[in-house]
Design a protein around this motif. Sequence first.
Motif, mmCIF file in Angstrom:
data_model
loop_
_atom_site.group_PDB
_atom_site.id
_atom_site.type_symbol
_atom_site.label_atom_id
_atom_site.label_comp_id
_atom_site.label_asym_id
_atom_site.label_seq_id
_atom_site.Cartn_x
_atom_site.Cartn_y
_atom_site.Cartn_z
ATOM 1 N N ARG A 1 0.853 -1.196 0.000
ATOM 2 C CA ARG A 1 0.000 0.000 0.000
ATOM 3 C C ARG A 1 0.891 1.249 0.000
ATOM 4 N N LEU A 2 0.668 2.152 -0.970
ATOM 5 C CA LEU A 2 1.446 3.396 -1.069
ATOM 6 C C LEU A 2 0.668 4.497 -0.366
ATOM 7 N N THR A 3 1.264 5.058 0.725
ATOM 8 C CA THR A 3 0.531 6.099 1.475
ATOM 9 C C THR A 3 1.373 7.345 1.781
ATOM 10 N N THR A 4 2.683 7.215 1.748
ATOM 11 C CA THR A 4 3.513 8.378 2.129
ATOM 12 C C THR A 4 4.252 8.912 0.890
ATOM 13 N N VAL A 5 4.774 10.106 1.024
ATOM 14 C CA VAL A 5 5.541 10.726 -0.065
ATOM 15 C C VAL A 5 6.745 9.851 -0.417
ATOM 16 N N GLU A 6 7.354 9.272 0.607
ATOM 17 C CA GLU A 6 8.505 8.380 0.356
ATOM 18 C C GLU A 6 8.056 7.134 -0.420
ATOM 19 N N ASP A 7 6.863 6.628 -0.067
ATOM 20 C CA ASP A 7 6.318 5.463 -0.819
ATOM 21 C C ASP A 7 6.171 5.841 -2.289
ATOM 22 N N TYR A 8 5.623 7.033 -2.542
ATOM 23 C CA TYR A 8 5.351 7.471 -3.922
ATOM 24 C C TYR A 8 6.674 7.578 -4.691
ATOM 25 N N LYS A 9 7.671 8.178 -4.068
ATOM 26 C CA LYS A 9 8.963 8.360 -4.775
ATOM 27 C C LYS A 9 9.631 7.014 -5.054
ATOM 28 N N GLY A 10 9.602 6.146 -4.062
ATOM 29 C CA GLY A 10 10.212 4.815 -4.241
ATOM 30 C C GLY A 10 9.516 4.036 -5.341
ATOM 31 N N PHE A 11 8.198 4.181 -5.392
ATOM 32 C CA PHE A 11 7.418 3.489 -6.445
ATOM 33 C C PHE A 11 7.810 4.028 -7.817
ATOM 34 N N LEU A 12 7.813 5.338 -7.964
ATOM 35 C CA LEU A 12 8.095 5.942 -9.280
ATOM 36 C C LEU A 12 9.513 5.625 -9.752
ATOM 37 N N ASP A 13 10.452 5.539 -8.801
ATOM 38 C CA ASP A 13 11.854 5.268 -9.182
ATOM 39 C C ASP A 13 12.027 3.867 -9.764
ATOM 40 N N ARG A 14 11.053 2.982 -9.527
ATOM 41 C CA ARG A 14 11.157 1.591 -10.022
ATOM 42 C C ARG A 14 10.830 1.452 -11.502
ATOM 43 N N PHE A 15 10.136 2.472 -12.061
ATOM 44 C CA PHE A 15 9.582 2.257 -13.412
ATOM 45 C C PHE A 15 9.940 3.393 -14.370
ATOM 46 N N ASP A 16 10.055 3.024 -15.672
ATOM 47 C CA ASP A 16 10.264 4.025 -16.730
ATOM 48 C C ASP A 16 8.983 4.230 -17.541
ATOM 49 N N THR A 17 8.123 3.192 -17.587
ATOM 50 C CA THR A 17 6.910 3.244 -18.416
ATOM 51 C C THR A 17 5.688 2.868 -17.582
ATOM 52 N N PHE A 18 4.612 3.628 -17.791
ATOM 53 C CA PHE A 18 3.355 3.341 -17.089
ATOM 54 C C PHE A 18 2.263 3.121 -18.137
ATOM 55 N N LEU A 19 1.615 1.950 -18.082
ATOM 56 C CA LEU A 19 0.455 1.679 -18.935
ATOM 57 C C LEU A 19 -0.760 2.109 -18.129
ATOM 58 N N LEU A 20 -1.439 3.136 -18.604
ATOM 59 C CA LEU A 20 -2.525 3.735 -17.822
ATOM 60 C C LEU A 20 -3.890 3.359 -18.387
ATOM 61 N N ASP A 21 -4.692 2.718 -17.548
ATOM 62 C CA ASP A 21 -6.109 2.545 -17.854
ATOM 63 C C ASP A 21 -6.733 3.943 -17.801
ATOM 64 N N CYS A 22 -7.885 4.107 -18.428
ATOM 65 C CA CYS A 22 -8.492 5.440 -18.520
ATOM 66 C C CYS A 22 -9.705 5.629 -17.617
ATOM 67 N N ASP A 23 -10.812 4.926 -17.943
ATOM 68 C CA ASP A 23 -12.025 5.089 -17.109
ATOM 69 C C ASP A 23 -11.740 4.614 -15.682
ATOM 70 N N GLY A 24 -11.945 5.508 -14.718
ATOM 71 C CA GLY A 24 -11.754 5.122 -13.322
ATOM 72 C C GLY A 24 -10.349 5.355 -12.809
ATOM 73 N N VAL A 25 -9.412 5.714 -13.734
ATOM 74 C CA VAL A 25 -8.044 6.032 -13.298
ATOM 75 C C VAL A 25 -7.751 7.505 -13.602
#
Length: 301
Positions: A5-29
């Motif tokens: 579960r991502l809840t803190t700013v540090e969680d968000y940064k650590g998550f983003l640093d793991r990936f170069d590409t994001f496949l984004l669903d549209c409706d509901g995201v």
Amino acid sequence: MAIQRLTTVEDYKGFLDRFDTFLLDCDGVLWHGSHVLEGILETVSFLRSHGKRLVFVTNNSTLSRANYVKKFERLGIMAEEKDIFSSSFATAVYLKNILQFPEDKRVYVVGESGITDELGAVGINCVSSADDNGVLMTHADMGTVEQDPTIGAVVCGFDINLNYRKLAKAFTYLNNKEQNAHFILTNDDSTFPAPNGVFPGTGSLAQPLIHSLKRTPLIMGKPNKPMLDCFFSNYHTDPTRTCMVGDRLDTDIAFGANGNLETLLVLTGVTTEEEAFAPSQPIKPTFMIQSFGDLVKAKDA
Ligand SMILES: O=C(O)[C@H](O)[C@H](O)COP(=O)(O)O
Ligand SMILES: [Mg+2]
């Protein structure tokens, strides 16, 4: 594997640093209809400013990729057709390349312009059911629904103007054993995320045909192989640095898992936190966050 579960700013940064590409669903995201969710525009800009690639993968068949580009721009997000994979596009690719749909046959489309536009773009002749929008059928009309031997497939997608006349025509074409027309759904989402909850989705709209025909349709969209093949044959990305982001376990998260991708479930669409954590739930995301729009807070890390 436990859901992270991502809840803190540090969680968000650590998550983003793991990936170069994001496949984004549209409706509901990204949005509900034409209402962009809070923080989405800022997050999209933030990710792109940090060199992240964003690809849009939607089961919503109502628009062509060209019209999705216009919708994205209208809502404040730059997008190119090459970065948009819709179930209507996957359906066109499947009919053209896999079924090698014959030129002397036509497709009866119970759905919106996204399907007829994408099929037309690959040279497949369509009969749009739009001519029957709002056409009320009487019992006396029953005898007016005729066979059409030129119909080689019926494609069903989300159709906000679905009615009995369209179902009667689709049934007639699909029930003719000699004709042997293909029965295809662009996707089979049971519900459709809206600002105030959910409504019946494409998979639910097709149930009258599935039940009356006792036929199982071919399904193109997430999490199925036609959409996977359509994406991975057109888009080359390092799966270890790619994350699928969605609001449904049974389409988006399953699609990511089928593509050997890590996944992020957002709680702004269909799936609830309780459903995701239910011990009986077989499909589990890698990560979970309240909203994709929360990720812009990583800039404060
Ligand atoms: O009923 C439908 O077709 C779906 O709910 C809708 O299209 C989902 O679109 P997505 O969340 O894949 O963008
Ligand atoms: Mg969705």
